[in-house]
Design a protein around this motif. Structure first.
Motif, PDB file in Angstrom:
ATOM      1  N   ILE A 206       0.941  -1.262  -0.017  1.00  0.00           N
ATOM      2  CA  ILE A 206       0.023   0.018   0.052  1.00  0.00           C
ATOM      3  C   ILE A 206       0.862   1.308  -0.040  1.00  0.00           C
ATOM      4  N   GLU A 207       1.974   1.215   0.727  1.00  0.00           N
ATOM      5  CA  GLU A 207       2.805   2.218   0.883  1.00  0.00           C
ATOM      6  C   GLU A 207       3.520   2.522  -0.356  1.00  0.00           C
ATOM      7  N   ILE A 208       4.000   1.533  -1.224  1.00  0.00           N
ATOM      8  CA  ILE A 208       4.583   1.712  -2.242  1.00  0.00           C
ATOM      9  C   ILE A 208       3.720   2.415  -3.232  1.00  0.00           C
ATOM     10  N   ILE A 209       2.390   1.770  -3.337  1.00  0.00           N
ATOM     11  CA  ILE A 209       1.147   2.348  -4.417  1.00  0.00           C
ATOM     12  C   ILE A 209       1.265   3.706  -4.150  1.00  0.00           C
ATOM     13  N   GLU A 210       0.972   4.124  -2.826  1.00  0.00           N
ATOM     14  CA  GLU A 210       0.674   5.380  -2.621  1.00  0.00           C
ATOM     15  C   GLU A 210       1.602   6.451  -2.937  1.00  0.00           C
ATOM     16  N   ASN A 211       3.010   5.939  -2.468  1.00  0.00           N
ATOM     17  CA  ASN A 211       4.106   6.871  -2.982  1.00  0.00           C
ATOM     18  C   ASN A 211       4.305   6.896  -4.316  1.00  0.00           C
ATOM     19  N   MET A 212       4.182   5.902  -5.271  1.00  0.00           N
ATOM     20  CA  MET A 212       4.299   6.067  -6.720  1.00  0.00           C
ATOM     21  C   MET A 212       3.215   6.780  -7.315  1.00  0.00           C
ATOM     22  N   MET A 213       1.955   6.941  -6.707  1.00  0.00           N
ATOM     23  CA  MET A 213       0.979   7.483  -7.538  1.00  0.00           C
ATOM     24  C   MET A 213       1.325   8.878  -7.011  1.00  0.00           C
ATOM     25  N   LYS A 214       1.658   9.255  -6.080  1.00  0.00           N
ATOM     26  CA  LYS A 214       2.125  10.752  -5.625  1.00  0.00           C
ATOM     27  C   LYS A 214       3.005  11.311  -6.666  1.00  0.00           C
ATOM     28  N   GLU A 215       3.935  10.404  -7.095  1.00  0.00           N
ATOM     29  CA  GLU A 215       5.152  10.810  -7.764  1.00  0.00           C
ATOM     30  C   GLU A 215       4.638  11.029  -9.209  1.00  0.00           C
ATOM     31  N   SER A 216       3.512  10.282  -9.584  1.00  0.00           N
ATOM     32  CA  SER A 216       2.959  10.284 -11.042  1.00  0.00           C
ATOM     33  C   SER A 216       2.153  11.664 -11.084  1.00  0.00           C
ATOM     34  N   LYS A 217       1.596  12.063 -10.048  1.00  0.00           N
ATOM     35  CA  LYS A 217       0.610  13.034  -9.785  1.00  0.00           C
ATOM     36  C   LYS A 217       1.688  14.133 -10.133  1.00  0.00           C
ATOM     37  N   ARG A 218       2.771  14.238  -9.480  1.00  0.00           N
ATOM     38  CA  ARG A 218       3.596  15.369  -9.373  1.00  0.00           C
ATOM     39  C   ARG A 218       4.217  15.586 -10.887  1.00  0.00           C
ATOM     40  N   SER A 219       4.095  14.716 -11.765  1.00  0.00           N
ATOM     41  CA  SER A 219       4.751  14.517 -13.042  1.00  0.00           C
ATOM     42  C   SER A 219       3.854  15.526 -14.062  1.00  0.00           C
ATOM     43  N   LEU A 220       2.747  15.785 -13.432  1.00  0.00           N
ATOM     44  CA  LEU A 220       1.799  16.689 -14.122  1.00  0.00           C
ATOM     45  C   LEU A 220       2.011  18.036 -14.053  1.00  0.00           C
ATOM     46  N   MET A 221       2.289  18.522 -13.006  1.00  0.00           N
ATOM     47  CA  MET A 221       2.466  20.025 -12.801  1.00  0.00           C
ATOM     48  C   MET A 221       4.001  20.108 -13.254  1.00  0.00           C
ATOM     49  N   ARG A 222       4.024  20.969 -14.148  1.00  0.00           N
ATOM     50  CA  ARG A 222       5.552  21.672 -14.192  1.00  0.00           C
ATOM     51  C   ARG A 222       5.399  22.760 -15.549  1.00  0.00           C
ATOM     52  N   ASN A 223       4.083  23.264 -15.561  1.00  0.00           N
ATOM     53  CA  ASN A 223       4.002  24.236 -16.641  1.00  0.00           C
ATOM     54  C   ASN A 223       3.862  25.748 -16.406  1.00  0.00           C
ATOM     55  N   SER A 224       4.334  25.982 -15.125  1.00  0.00           N
ATOM     56  CA  SER A 224       4.443  27.376 -14.570  1.00  0.00           C
ATOM     57  C   SER A 224       5.035  28.315 -15.580  1.00  0.00           C
ATOM     58  N   PHE A 225       6.211  27.885 -16.016  1.00  0.00           N
ATOM     59  CA  PHE A 225       7.071  28.651 -17.030  1.00  0.00           C
ATOM     60  C   PHE A 225       6.526  29.312 -18.038  1.00  0.00           C
ATOM     61  N   PHE A 226       5.646  28.731 -18.635  1.00  0.00           N
ATOM     62  CA  PHE A 226       4.905  29.142 -19.927  1.00  0.00           C
ATOM     63  C   PHE A 226       4.099  30.317 -19.339  1.00  0.00           C
ATOM     64  N   PHE A 227       3.302  30.143 -18.334  1.00  0.00           N
ATOM     65  CA  PHE A 227       2.321  30.988 -17.935  1.00  0.00           C
ATOM     66  C   PHE A 227       3.108  32.417 -17.461  1.00  0.00           C
ATOM     67  N   ILE A 228       4.294  32.185 -16.642  1.00  0.00           N
ATOM     68  CA  ILE A 228       5.062  33.487 -16.244  1.00  0.00           C
ATOM     69  C   ILE A 228       5.693  34.122 -17.578  1.00  0.00           C
ATOM     70  N   LEU A 229       6.245  33.268 -18.389  1.00  0.00           N
ATOM     71  CA  LEU A 229       6.768  33.788 -19.746  1.00  0.00           C
ATOM     72  C   LEU A 229       5.798  34.528 -20.521  1.00  0.00           C
ATOM     73  N   TRP A 230       4.651  34.193 -20.666  1.00  0.00           N
ATOM     74  CA  TRP A 230       3.844  34.639 -21.588  1.00  0.00           C
ATOM     75  C   TRP A 230       3.348  36.051 -21.019  1.00  0.00           C
ATOM     76  N   ALA A 231       2.819  35.973 -19.548  1.00  0.00           N
ATOM     77  CA  ALA A 231       2.381  37.084 -18.923  1.00  0.00           C
ATOM     78  C   ALA A 231       3.603  38.190 -18.953  1.00  0.00           C
ATOM     79  N   ALA A 232       4.821  37.859 -18.677  1.00  0.00           N
ATOM     80  CA  ALA A 232       5.925  38.835 -18.675  1.00  0.00           C
ATOM     81  C   ALA A 232       5.954  39.356 -20.287  1.00  0.00           C
ATOM     82  N   LEU A 233       5.493  38.856 -21.083  1.00  0.00           N
ATOM     83  CA  LEU A 233       5.582  39.492 -22.500  1.00  0.00           C
ATOM     84  C   LEU A 233       4.431  40.220 -22.981  1.00  0.00           C
TER      85      LEU A 233
END
Lengths: 187, 93
Positions: free
Chosen positions: A7-34
């Motif tokens: 259970i612990e392994i499954i929960e940890n890995m699910m959290k890891e995969s969820k983290r992989s979704l969020m990494r697009n802040s750069f695009f919002f900051i870049l476009w706002a800055a422009l």
């Protein structure tokens, strides 16, 4: 292996995969800055002959940086999610629609801001739904309100100011909030 | 008595599948990073999952470096779901 360990392994890995979704802040900051300064420049350069010139310049710069960063980030991350794919298609469709809405506004001699905010709000709303990041949903609502204001209530001469303000609240603030989360996760 | 799938009931293999069901694909480097496993062990366990039909593995080159990308198959996804169901039954969840 103990079942509790499973259970612990499954929960940890699910959290890891969820983290992989969020990494697009750069695009919002870049476009706002422009886009925020571009809107302001357009407003203050309105007396000159080339106020609209800022848009293709900003579009080309943003497009090149986004493409290079997107490729590098995807390669570095070493992981791809369904959410990433939907996000990429959504913003790709946004970019395509954006070009034609600007072309249409040039042809009809009507400021493009309402159309751009409408499209940006739509894409940001989808992005917020996929990443389950509420500030993007609220940001999208701000962008749509900005579009309605430009379309129905504000004089065309002030559209670029409404545009800059909407992007500042709808893009930059959620983008910075997301960046903080991403940085926290990376530590 | 509930019986757990012996292929999935191993720490590293379970970690690999659990991560991959939540994403579309991941490369070898990423899997090594998130599981903390050695390259040799990871490679062996990926091969076992691939042989069982739970993973699809694509090998290519990126520049001069080998690139291994893994994706969970439909069978792998179904087996993982069945494994989680069995675990819940065992724990009365």
């Amino acid at each position: 292996m103990e079942t509790s360990k499973s259970i612990e392994i499954i929960e940890n890995m699910m959290k890891e995969s969820k983290r992989s979704l969020m990494r697009n802040s750069f695009f919002f900051i870049l476009w706002a800055a422009l886009l925020v300064p571009a809107g302001l420049m357009e407003f203050f350069l309105k007396e000159t002959n080339f106020p609209g010139l800022v848009w293709p310049v900003v579009g080309i710069i943003g497009g090149i940086i986004s493409t290079i960063y997107g490729r590098k980030e995807s390669s570095r991350a070493g992981v791809g999610t369904f959410g990433d794919r939907i996000t990429a298609y959504t913003w790709g469709a946004f970019g395509f629609a954006l070009i034609w809405s600007i072309a249409f506004s040039v042809k009809s001699q009507y400021p493009p801001h309402a159309m751009i905010l409408l499209l940006a709000g739509l894409a940001t709303f989808i992005n917020g739904g996929i990443s389950n990041f509420k500030p993007f949903i609220y940001g999208a609502v701000i962008l749509e309100l900005g579009a309605i204001a430009c379309g129905f209530f504000v004089e065309p001469v002030y559209h670029s100011l409404v545009f800059s303000l909407s992007i500042l609240i709808g893009y930059l603030i959620p983008g910075i909030q997301l960046r903080k989360i991403e940085n926290g996760q990376a530590q | 008595m509930v019986k757990l799938n012996s292929i999935l009931h191993q720490e590293l293999r379970l970690a690999i599948i659990s991560f991959l069901v939540g994403v579309e694909w991941a490369d070898f480097k990423k899997l090594s990073e998130i599981t903390g496993a050695t390259k040799g062990n990871l490679s062996v366990q990926i091969s076992k999952l691939q042989k069982a039909g739970y993973l699809e593995v694509e090998k290519s080159f990126k520049g001069n470096y080998p690139l291994t990308e893994c994706q969970v198959t439909e069978q792998g996804r179904n087996e993982f779901e069945a494994y989680v169901k069995s675990l819940r039954k065992m724990l009365n969840l």
